[in-house]
Scaffold this active site. Structure first.
Site, PDB file in Angstrom:
ATOM      1  N   THR A   1      -6.257  -5.750   8.485  1.00  0.00           N
ATOM      2  CA  THR A   1      -5.396  -5.481   7.240  1.00  0.00           C
ATOM      3  C   THR A   1      -5.281  -6.667   6.421  1.00  0.00           C
ATOM      4  O   THR A   1      -5.106  -7.744   7.058  1.00  0.00           O
ATOM      5  CB  THR A   1      -3.993  -4.903   7.677  1.00  0.00           C
ATOM      6  OG1 THR A   1      -4.258  -3.750   8.427  1.00  0.00           O
ATOM      7  CG2 THR A   1      -3.014  -4.846   6.461  1.00  0.00           C
TER       8      THR A   1
ATOM      9  N   ASP B   1       2.377  -0.498  -8.251  1.00  0.00           N
ATOM     10  CA  ASP B   1       3.527  -1.077  -7.523  1.00  0.00           C
ATOM     11  C   ASP B   1       3.978  -2.316  -8.453  1.00  0.00           C
ATOM     12  O   ASP B   1       3.473  -2.630  -9.599  1.00  0.00           O
ATOM     13  CB  ASP B   1       2.843  -1.641  -6.251  1.00  0.00           C
ATOM     14  CG  ASP B   1       2.035  -2.705  -6.129  1.00  0.00           C
ATOM     15  OD1 ASP B   1       1.132  -2.727  -7.089  1.00  0.00           O
ATOM     16  OD2 ASP B   1       2.002  -3.589  -5.274  1.00  0.00           O
TER      17      ASP B   1
ATOM     18  N   ASP C   1       3.445  -5.652  -8.458  1.00  0.00           N
ATOM     19  CA  ASP C   1       2.494  -6.411  -9.284  1.00  0.00           C
ATOM     20  C   ASP C   1       1.201  -5.889  -9.614  1.00  0.00           C
ATOM     21  O   ASP C   1       0.168  -6.572  -9.842  1.00  0.00           O
ATOM     22  CB  ASP C   1       2.200  -7.714  -8.100  1.00  0.00           C
ATOM     23  CG  ASP C   1       1.606  -7.203  -7.002  1.00  0.00           C
ATOM     24  OD1 ASP C   1       1.785  -6.026  -6.579  1.00  0.00           O
ATOM     25  OD2 ASP C   1       0.956  -8.161  -6.339  1.00  0.00           O
TER      26      ASP C   1
ATOM     27  N   ARG D   1       4.182   0.233  11.897  1.00  0.00           N
ATOM     28  CA  ARG D   1       3.159   1.319  11.690  1.00  0.00           C
ATOM     29  C   ARG D   1       2.779   1.857  12.481  1.00  0.00           C
ATOM     30  O   ARG D   1       2.015   1.454  13.283  1.00  0.00           O
ATOM     31  CB  ARG D   1       2.282   0.759  10.383  1.00  0.00           C
ATOM     32  CG  ARG D   1       3.043   0.133   9.177  1.00  0.00           C
ATOM     33  CD  ARG D   1       2.120  -0.208   8.031  1.00  0.00           C
ATOM     34  NE  ARG D   1       2.634  -1.252   7.217  1.00  0.00           N
ATOM     35  CZ  ARG D   1       3.750  -1.381   6.450  1.00  0.00           C
ATOM     36  NH1 ARG D   1       4.403  -0.197   6.304  1.00  0.00           N
ATOM     37  NH2 ARG D   1       3.822  -2.132   5.553  1.00  0.00           N
TER      38      ARG D   1
ATOM     39  N   SER E   1       5.210  -7.986  -4.301  1.00  0.00           N
ATOM     40  CA  SER E   1       4.452  -6.847  -4.385  1.00  0.00           C
ATOM     41  C   SER E   1       5.606  -5.411  -4.479  1.00  0.00           C
ATOM     42  O   SER E   1       6.024  -5.403  -5.306  1.00  0.00           O
ATOM     43  CB  SER E   1       3.562  -6.886  -3.210  1.00  0.00           C
ATOM     44  OG  SER E   1       2.800  -5.522  -3.259  1.00  0.00           O
ATOM     45  N   HIS E   2       5.341  -4.416  -3.356  1.00  0.00           N
ATOM     46  CA  HIS E   2       5.952  -3.362  -3.607  1.00  0.00           C
ATOM     47  C   HIS E   2       7.504  -3.686  -3.059  1.00  0.00           C
ATOM     48  O   HIS E   2       8.217  -2.618  -2.963  1.00  0.00           O
ATOM     49  CB  HIS E   2       5.252  -2.340  -2.913  1.00  0.00           C
ATOM     50  CG  HIS E   2       5.157  -2.896  -1.217  1.00  0.00           C
ATOM     51  ND1 HIS E   2       4.069  -3.915  -1.003  1.00  0.00           N
ATOM     52  CD2 HIS E   2       5.540  -2.668  -0.226  1.00  0.00           C
ATOM     53  CE1 HIS E   2       4.286  -4.248   0.328  1.00  0.00           C
ATOM     54  NE2 HIS E   2       5.149  -3.354   0.749  1.00  0.00           N
TER      55      HIS E   2
ATOM     56  N   ASP F   1      -1.337  -4.230  -8.176  1.00  0.00           N
ATOM     57  CA  ASP F   1      -2.493  -3.993  -7.235  1.00  0.00           C
ATOM     58  C   ASP F   1      -2.579  -2.788  -6.557  1.00  0.00           C
ATOM     59  O   ASP F   1      -3.808  -2.466  -5.885  1.00  0.00           O
ATOM     60  CB  ASP F   1      -2.787  -5.279  -6.293  1.00  0.00           C
ATOM     61  CG  ASP F   1      -1.520  -5.607  -5.676  1.00  0.00           C
ATOM     62  OD1 ASP F   1      -0.774  -4.809  -5.387  1.00  0.00           O
ATOM     63  OD2 ASP F   1      -1.779  -6.537  -4.723  1.00  0.00           O
ATOM     64  N   ARG F   2      -1.775  -2.038  -6.207  1.00  0.00           N
ATOM     65  CA  ARG F   2      -1.895  -1.013  -5.681  1.00  0.00           C
ATOM     66  C   ARG F   2      -1.736   0.370  -6.442  1.00  0.00           C
ATOM     67  O   ARG F   2      -1.661   0.476  -7.596  1.00  0.00           O
ATOM     68  CB  ARG F   2      -0.504  -0.500  -4.442  1.00  0.00           C
ATOM     69  CG  ARG F   2      -0.432  -1.728  -3.679  1.00  0.00           C
ATOM     70  CD  ARG F   2       0.691  -1.519  -2.724  1.00  0.00           C
ATOM     71  NE  ARG F   2       0.998  -2.250  -1.664  1.00  0.00           N
ATOM     72  CZ  ARG F   2       1.602  -1.999  -0.484  1.00  0.00           C
ATOM     73  NH1 ARG F   2       1.994  -0.694  -0.292  1.00  0.00           N
ATOM     74  NH2 ARG F   2       1.415  -2.863   0.638  1.00  0.00           N
TER      75      ARG F   2
ATOM     76  N   GLU G   1      -5.774   1.935   3.351  1.00  0.00           N
ATOM     77  CA  GLU G   1      -4.935   2.828   3.399  1.00  0.00           C
ATOM     78  C   GLU G   1      -3.730   2.576   2.957  1.00  0.00           C
ATOM     79  O   GLU G   1      -2.790   3.486   2.421  1.00  0.00           O
ATOM     80  CB  GLU G   1      -4.438   3.256   4.833  1.00  0.00           C
ATOM     81  CG  GLU G   1      -4.060   2.100   5.826  1.00  0.00           C
ATOM     82  CD  GLU G   1      -2.924   1.484   5.675  1.00  0.00           C
ATOM     83  OE1 GLU G   1      -1.925   2.348   5.252  1.00  0.00           O
ATOM     84  OE2 GLU G   1      -2.849   0.375   5.690  1.00  0.00           O
ATOM     85  N   SER G   2      -3.143   1.305   2.805  1.00  0.00           N
ATOM     86  CA  SER G   2      -2.121   0.907   2.065  1.00  0.00           C
ATOM     87  C   SER G   2      -1.915   0.951   0.484  1.00  0.00           C
ATOM     88  O   SER G   2      -1.481   0.073  -0.062  1.00  0.00           O
ATOM     89  CB  SER G   2      -1.651  -0.437   2.492  1.00  0.00           C
ATOM     90  OG  SER G   2      -2.441  -1.302   2.350  1.00  0.00           O
TER      91      SER G   2
ATOM     92  N   LYS H   1      -7.184  -6.301  -4.833  1.00  0.00           N
ATOM     93  CA  LYS H   1      -7.110  -4.815  -5.030  1.00  0.00           C
ATOM     94  C   LYS H   1      -6.534  -4.481  -6.656  1.00  0.00           C
ATOM     95  O   LYS H   1      -5.950  -5.488  -7.126  1.00  0.00           O
ATOM     96  CB  LYS H   1      -6.521  -4.021  -4.117  1.00  0.00           C
ATOM     97  CG  LYS H   1      -4.735  -4.454  -3.930  1.00  0.00           C
ATOM     98  CD  LYS H   1      -4.472  -3.854  -2.504  1.00  0.00           C
ATOM     99  CE  LYS H   1      -3.241  -4.045  -2.324  1.00  0.00           C
ATOM    100  NZ  LYS H   1      -2.836  -5.296  -1.843  1.00  0.00           N
TER     101      LYS H   1
END
Ligand code: G16
Length: 543
Positions: free
Chosen positions: A344, A277, A279, A496, A113-114, A281-282, A364-365, A376
Site C-alpha cells: 500500500t 478528497d 488534496d 483495515r 489528504s482525506h 488525488d482520490r 482500493e483506497s 494518483k
C-alpha cells in the site's frame, strides 16, 4: 534579506507514514516542529545548485502559515526558485504535474489528504522527488533519521510573500514565482482525453455531479468540467475550498461523501457522480444508484483504455496495491500484459512507471492514476470515466455489469475500525501473526485456508525489500482476507480488513457485496478475536 541559523532540539515523532508526516495541527504548531521537518528534508536531499522547488497545499488550516515558513527556509537553504500555487493552493496531482513539466528537483506538498482539517484537525507535509512522485522509503527513512538528530535550521529574515497575485518576486538570491494552480494541469488533461466527445456528451443531456467536498479540487473541477467541457455550473458542488472543509471529512467514500451519495441515490438522479478528497488525488465513482469499487474502476479503465486518446497506443502493464482486488489482474491477463502487486502506498508505483513497466496503477483506497504523473489523480479518473461513457454510449451500470459478465466479478469490500487504542490493534495483529501455522488447512464451512503470511515486496527495479505490509489469509478457492493497520491516521489506530472472493456466475453478480462476503466477514472477526480485543462489533466505515 539575511539568512540566519536557529538552534533547535529534535522531536522523536516525525516518522513519515504511508504518505508523509501527518499530525494534528496543534502538534505542527509546536515551536520549531515544522521547521525541523523541513530542514531535515533539505539536508537529506542536499539541495543541488540552481534548484527549483514546487510548493503548495490543499488549502487546509495552517497551509498559508506553513508556506511562508517554507519559503523563508528555502531562501536560506540556497534554492534558486520556488514555484508556489496562487493562494498557496496546489492539488497533489497538479504539484506532481508541475514538478515534471518544469523538471524541478522536487516539491513539498502540504496536505493530510482525506483527514479532516481546522485548528483541531490534521495537517501534513510530504516531499516528492524529481520524478513527481512521493519520496521512496529510503528517502523518508533518511528524513526521519535527520529529524531525530537535528540541532539547527536555516531561515531567512524577510517579509511574507504576497501569495494571491501571480508573478515573480525576488527575495535575496531566490525568485518566488506565484503560478496559476490549475492551468498546467488542465492542459495535461486536455492532452490525454477526448474533450470534444466529452463536451458533446455533457451538452446532450447527460447529467453529472462532482463533489469537491470543500477541498482543493473545486477550482480544478470548475475550470475543466464547467469552463472547458461545458457542464452546467451546478454540476460541481461544495466547490469552494475551505480551511476546515466546511466541517466535513473530505474522504470520497459512501460514508463521508454523503451529499453526493444522497443525490446519486435519490429521485431523478444524475447519470454520473464523482467526488475527490482533500488534496485531489482520490476519487469515488458513482452511477445512478450504483457504486463502483475502486478495484473494479481500475480494471474497467484498463479494459477500456483503447477508447481514450492518451492510452490508445496500449498499456505497458498495470500495478495495484496488494489489498486491492485482483480484478485488474484478469484484465492484464486478457491484454497479455504484466500486473504487479505492490505494498500500500503510491510511492511503490514510481519505480515501475519510471522503468516503463506499467501505465495504469490503482489502489482500493480510492486511488487511480497513470504514468502521466507520479501521483494518483482524482479528476483524471473522472475524465477517464467520462471519456469511456462518451465513447461507449451506455450507462455506467451497464458498462460495469458487462465487465463482470466478461471477466467475472471480484466481490470486494473493506471494513475499517477507526480510532481503536493502539494496544488493542497491535494485539489483533500479534494474534494473527502467531496463528499462521495453526490456521493453515483449517476448514471454515466451504472455505479452506491455503496459506497465511505477512506480505513482503521486492521492488523489481531497484531490488529494495519492504516487509510487514499486511497479513494475508488466503483460501484455496482464491478468496482472501487481509488485515492491515493504516499508516495515515493520526488518532489511535485504524484496523483495515479487506475481503475478497471471486464470483464467475453472472446470475449472482447482482448480490450485495456484504451478503456475498458474509462468510469471510465472520471468519475475519473470529480469527482476529475482534470483539474481545477491540470491543468493536461493527466497522466505522465500509467501502
Ligand atoms: C495514502 C497513500 C495511498 C494509500 C492510502 C491509504 O493516500 O498515498 O497510496 O493507499 O494512503 O493508506 P493507509 O491504508 O495506510 O491509511 P492519501 O490519499 O491519504 O495520500
Amino acid at each position: 534579506m539575511q539568512a540566519g541559523t536557529v538552534v533547535t532540539t529534535p522531536y522523536q515523532d516525525q516518522k513519515p507514514g504511508t504518505s508523509g508526516l501527518r499530525k494534528r495541527v496543534p502538534i505542527f504548531q509546536q515551536t520549531h516542529y515544522l521547521e525541523n521537518f523541513v530542514q531535515s528534508i533539505f539536508d537529506t536531499i542536499a539541495v543541488p545548485p540552481n534548484s527549483t522547488l514546487v510548493l503548495g497545499g490543499d488549502g487546509r488550516y495552517y497551509n498559508r502559515e506553513a508556506i511562508q515558513v517554507i519559503l523563508k527556509m528555502a531562501a536560506a537553504n540556497g534554492f534558486w526558485r520556488v514555484m508556489v500555487g496562487r493562494g498557496g493552493i496546489l492539488s497533489t496531482p497538479a504539484a506532481s504535474c508541475l514538478i515534471r513539466k518544469y523538471r524541478t528537483c522536487g516539491g513539498i506538498i502540504l496536505s493530510a489528504s482525506h483527514n479532516p482539517g481546522g485548528p483541531e484537525g490534521d495537517f501534513g507535509i510530504k516531499y516528492n522527488t524529481a520524478n513527481g512522485g512521493p519520496a521512496p522509503e529510503k528517502i523518508t527513512e533518511a528524513i526521519f533519521a535527520a529529524c531525530k538528530q537535528i540541532a539547527q535550521y536555516r531561515i531567512a529574515d524577510m517579509p511574507d510573500v504576497e501569495l494571491d497575485r501571480l508573478g515573480d518576486y525576488e527575495i535575496g538570491d531566490m525568485t518566488v514565482t506565484v503560478i496559476d494552480p490549475v492551468e498546467a494541469y488542465a492542459e495535461l488533461m486536455e492532452s490525454l482525453f477526448d474533450f470534444a466527445s466529452i463536451r458533446s456528451l455533457l451538452v446532450s443531456g447527460f447529467r453529472i455531479k462532482f463533489d469537491a467536498m470543500h477541498a482543493v479540487t473545486g477550482p480544478y473541477a470548475r475550470e475543466i468540467l464547467v469552463n472547458r467541457l461545458g457542464a452546467p455550473a451546478d454540476s460541481v458542488i461544495n466547490a469552494v475550498p475551505l480551511p476546515d472543509f466546511g466541517g466535513g471529512h473530505p474522504d470520497p467514500n459512501l460514508t463521508y461523501a454523503h451529499d453526493l451519495v444522497e443525490i446519486l441515490y435519490g429521485e431523478n438522479a444524475p447519470d454520473f457522480g464523482a467526488a475527490s478528497d482533500g488534496d485531489g488525488d482520490r476519487n469515488m465513482i458513482l452511477g445512478k444508484h450504483f457504486f463502483v469499487t475502486p478495484s473494479d474502476s481500475l480494471a474497467i479503465l484498463a479494459a477500456n483504455a483503447y477508447l481514450v486518446p492518451g492510452y490508445q497506443q496500449g498499456l505497458a502493464g498495470i500495478a495495484r496495491s496488494m489489498p486491492t482486488s485482483a480484478a485488474a489482474d484478469r484484465v492484464a491477463k486478457a491484454l497479455g500484459i504484466p500486473c504487479f502487486e505492490t505494498p500500500t502506498g503510491w510511492k511503490f508505483f514510481g519505480n515501475l512507471m519510471d522503468a516503463g513497466k506499467v501505465t495504469l496503477c490503482g489502489e482500493e483506497s480510492f486511488g487511480t492514476g497513470s504514468d502521466h504523473i507520479r501521483e494518483k489523480d482524482g479528476l483524471w479518473a473522472v475524465l477517464f470515466w467520462l471519456n469511456m461513457l462518451a465513447a461507449r454510449k451506455q450507462s455506467l451500470e451497464t458498462i460495469v455489469r458487462e465487465h463482470w459478465a466478461r471477466f467475472g466479478r471480484n466481490v470486494y469490500s473493506r471494513h475499517d475500525y477507526e480510532g481503536i487504542p493502539a494496544e488493542a490493534a497491535n494485539s489483533v495483529m500479534k494474534l494473527l501473526h502467531g496463528s499462521f501455522e495453526s490456521l493453515k488447512g483449517v476448514q471454515f464451512g466451504d472455505l479452506q485456508v491455503k496459506l497465511c503470511d505477512d506480505f513482503s515486496y521486492t521492488d523489481p527495479v531497484d531490488g529494495s525489500v519492504s516487509t510487514g505490509q499486511g497479513v494475508r489469509i488466503l483460501f484455496t478457492d482464491g478468496s482472501r482476507i487481509v488485515f492491515r493497520l493504516s499508516g495515515t491516521g493520526t488518532e489511535g489506530a485504524t484496523l483495515r480488513i479487506y475481503l475478497e472472493s471471486f464470483e464467475p456466475d453472472v446470475g449472482k453478480h447482482h448480490l450485495d457485496a456484504q451478503e456475498s462476503l458474509s462468510t469471510l466477514i465472520s471468519i475475519a472477526s473470529q480469527i482476529s478475536e475482534l470483539h474481545k480485543r477491540t470491543g468493536r462489533i461493527q466497522p466505522t466505515v465500509i467501502t
